[in-house]
Design a protein around this motif. Structure first.
Motif, PDB file in Angstrom:
ATOM      1  N   ALA A  24      44.287  24.885  58.427  1.00  0.00           N
ATOM      2  CA  ALA A  24      45.047  25.611  57.413  1.00  0.00           C
ATOM      3  C   ALA A  24      44.556  27.048  57.367  1.00  0.00           C
ATOM      4  CB  ALA A  24      44.889  24.963  56.041  1.00  0.00           C
ATOM      5  N   ILE A  25      45.392  27.916  56.833  1.00  0.00           N
ATOM      6  CA  ILE A  25      45.004  29.308  56.596  1.00  0.00           C
ATOM      7  C   ILE A  25      45.055  29.521  55.091  1.00  0.00           C
ATOM      8  CG2 ILE A  25      45.624  31.727  56.955  1.00  0.00           C
ATOM      9  CD1 ILE A  25      46.745  30.952  59.672  1.00  0.00           C
ATOM     10  N   TRP A  26      43.871  29.697  54.522  1.00  0.00           N
ATOM     11  CA  TRP A  26      43.751  29.753  53.068  1.00  0.00           C
ATOM     12  C   TRP A  26      42.658  30.725  52.646  1.00  0.00           C
ATOM     13  CZ3 TRP A  26      43.865  23.781  52.193  1.00  0.00           C
ATOM     14  CH2 TRP A  26      45.152  23.397  51.776  1.00  0.00           C
ATOM     15  N   PRO A  27      42.644  31.122  51.379  1.00  0.00           N
ATOM     16  CA  PRO A  27      41.504  31.884  50.849  1.00  0.00           C
ATOM     17  C   PRO A  27      40.342  30.947  50.529  1.00  0.00           C
ATOM     18  CG  PRO A  27      43.132  31.578  49.128  1.00  0.00           C
ATOM     19  CD  PRO A  27      43.744  31.023  50.385  1.00  0.00           C
ATOM     20  N   TYR A  28      39.187  31.524  50.406  1.00  0.00           N
ATOM     21  CA  TYR A  28      37.970  30.752  50.156  1.00  0.00           C
ATOM     22  C   TYR A  28      38.047  29.948  48.868  1.00  0.00           C
ATOM     23  CZ  TYR A  28      33.060  29.970  48.807  1.00  0.00           C
ATOM     24  OH  TYR A  28      31.877  29.417  48.392  1.00  0.00           O
ATOM     25  N   VAL A  29      38.682  30.515  47.837  1.00  0.00           N
ATOM     26  CA  VAL A  29      38.680  29.875  46.531  1.00  0.00           C
ATOM     27  C   VAL A  29      39.338  28.494  46.563  1.00  0.00           C
ATOM     28  CG1 VAL A  29      40.859  30.929  45.776  1.00  0.00           C
ATOM     29  CG2 VAL A  29      39.137  30.287  44.086  1.00  0.00           C
ATOM     30  N   VAL A  30      40.290  28.296  47.501  1.00  0.00           N
ATOM     31  CA  VAL A  30      41.009  27.022  47.570  1.00  0.00           C
ATOM     32  C   VAL A  30      40.097  25.899  48.063  1.00  0.00           C
ATOM     33  CG1 VAL A  30      42.959  25.817  48.639  1.00  0.00           C
ATOM     34  CG2 VAL A  30      43.214  28.185  47.913  1.00  0.00           C
ATOM     35  N   VAL A  31      39.171  26.240  48.962  1.00  0.00           N
ATOM     36  CA  VAL A  31      38.335  25.210  49.595  1.00  0.00           C
ATOM     37  C   VAL A  31      36.856  25.418  49.304  1.00  0.00           C
ATOM     38  CG1 VAL A  31      39.960  24.672  51.449  1.00  0.00           C
ATOM     39  CG2 VAL A  31      38.352  26.574  51.723  1.00  0.00           C
ATOM     40  N   GLN A  32      36.543  26.119  48.250  1.00  0.00           N
ATOM     41  CA  GLN A  32      35.157  26.454  47.944  1.00  0.00           C
ATOM     42  C   GLN A  32      34.269  25.212  47.868  1.00  0.00           C
ATOM     43  OE1 GLN A  32      34.745  28.622  44.304  1.00  0.00           O
ATOM     44  NE2 GLN A  32      32.534  28.685  44.380  1.00  0.00           N
TER      45      GLN A  32
END
Length: 307
Positions: free
Chosen positions: A239-247
């Protein structure tokens, strides 16, 4: 007792003589003396000792000046409290945001509003990103925090954060693709199995990024962030996501992430309902949101640059 005479007494005793008090207060010395005598007559005591050297407070005068100053200070403070009460923001504020944003600063925001502005009734709504924007556009929310690849001017949005996107995957997926967990070049993404939820903003970013790719990234219709995380953890793709989503998943090692170069950013924004004046309560909430993001950036819980 005339309160105006009492106020004048407090002011004039700050000067060494009646003549200087008269000059500084723009009141004739004869008028000062008359009003002072009237106050002394009402109280039945002498308040000042007059001499060629100037004036000096008697013990009664010193006590009166101190107590009277305290009374007038309290009156001034009470006036400020009444003004503050009448201008203090109150009412309902409906705020929408995505689950990842809600988890990151929702509790802190709610606690701050409750303690500093108890008259504000903050109602929080969690939706996926597209739904947040739709609800705001329809006027069902007063404020919303959402992501987009561009500033949403029609929603009078302010950019809170320029947040980098990362390549997210399991250790097995990174190894199978021969990718480093430090940096992933954009060209390397062309052949990866990408799993994305149905989100207009992230789809546009990935679509532009992979415009030369022969096959489209794999979208998961109606999927949630939780579903996509599960597929990635099961080694089904990236996936391509920001850090906050998968912290949380990155911190405990369930998922890995790599910087994408050249970097890709999307914008965390706070916007208000179109064609609706921002209420004082909503304006205060908007300021608290901005300060909360600053705190999270400084603590390292959020990654990016202020918009």
């Amino acid at each position: 007792m005339d309160l105006k005479d009492l106020q004048l007494f407090i002011r004039l005793v700050k000067y060494p003589s009646l003549s200087e008090a008269s000059e500084r207060l723009y009141i004739a010395q004869s008028a000062l003396s008359r009003r002072l005598l009237r106050l002394e007559h009402q109280l039945g005591v002498s308040l000042l000792i007059r001499s060629a050297r100037g004036i000096e407070l008697t013990p009664e005068g010193e006590h009166l000046a101190k107590k009277a100053q305290g009374i007038f200070d309290q009156i001034h403070a009470l006036q400020n409290e009444i003004v503050t009460m009448s201008s203090r923001p109150s009412g309902v504020v409906k705020l929408g945001f995505t689950p990842s944003v809600a988890r990151t600063f929702g509790p802190k925001l709610a606690a701050t509003i409750a303690s500093s502005c108890p008259e504000i009734n903050l109602i929080l709504h969690e939706y996926h990103n597209d739904k947040v924007v739709d609800e705001l556009q329809q006027g069902n929310l007063d404020l919303a925090c959402f992501y987009s690849e561009r500033r949403e001017t029609e929603l009078d949005a302010n950019v809170l954060l320029r947040e980098p996107l990362y390549l997210i995957g399991s250790l097995k997926s990174f190894r199978s693709a021969g990718l480093s967990t430090d940096v992933a070049r954009v060209e390397a993404l062309m052949d990866l199995p990408l799993i994305i939820p149905e989100d207009r903003s992230i789809n546009r970013i990935i679509g532009q990024l992979l415009s030369q790719r022969k096959t489209l990234a794999h979208a998961v219709p109606g999927s949630t962030v939780h579903t996509v995380k599960g597929l990635i953890a099961d080694d089904k793709g990236f996936a391509i996501w920001p850090y906050v989503v998968v912290q949380d998943e990155v911190m405990d090692g369930r998922l890995l992430m790599a910087n994408i170069e050249p970097s890709i950013v999307w914008l965390l924004q706070v916007g208000c309902a179109p064609r609706r004046p921002l209420s004082p309560a909503a304006a205060v909430t908007k300021k608290v949101i901005s300060s909360s993001v600053d705190v999270l950036l400084q603590s390292g819980q959020w990654r990016g640059e202020r918009g």
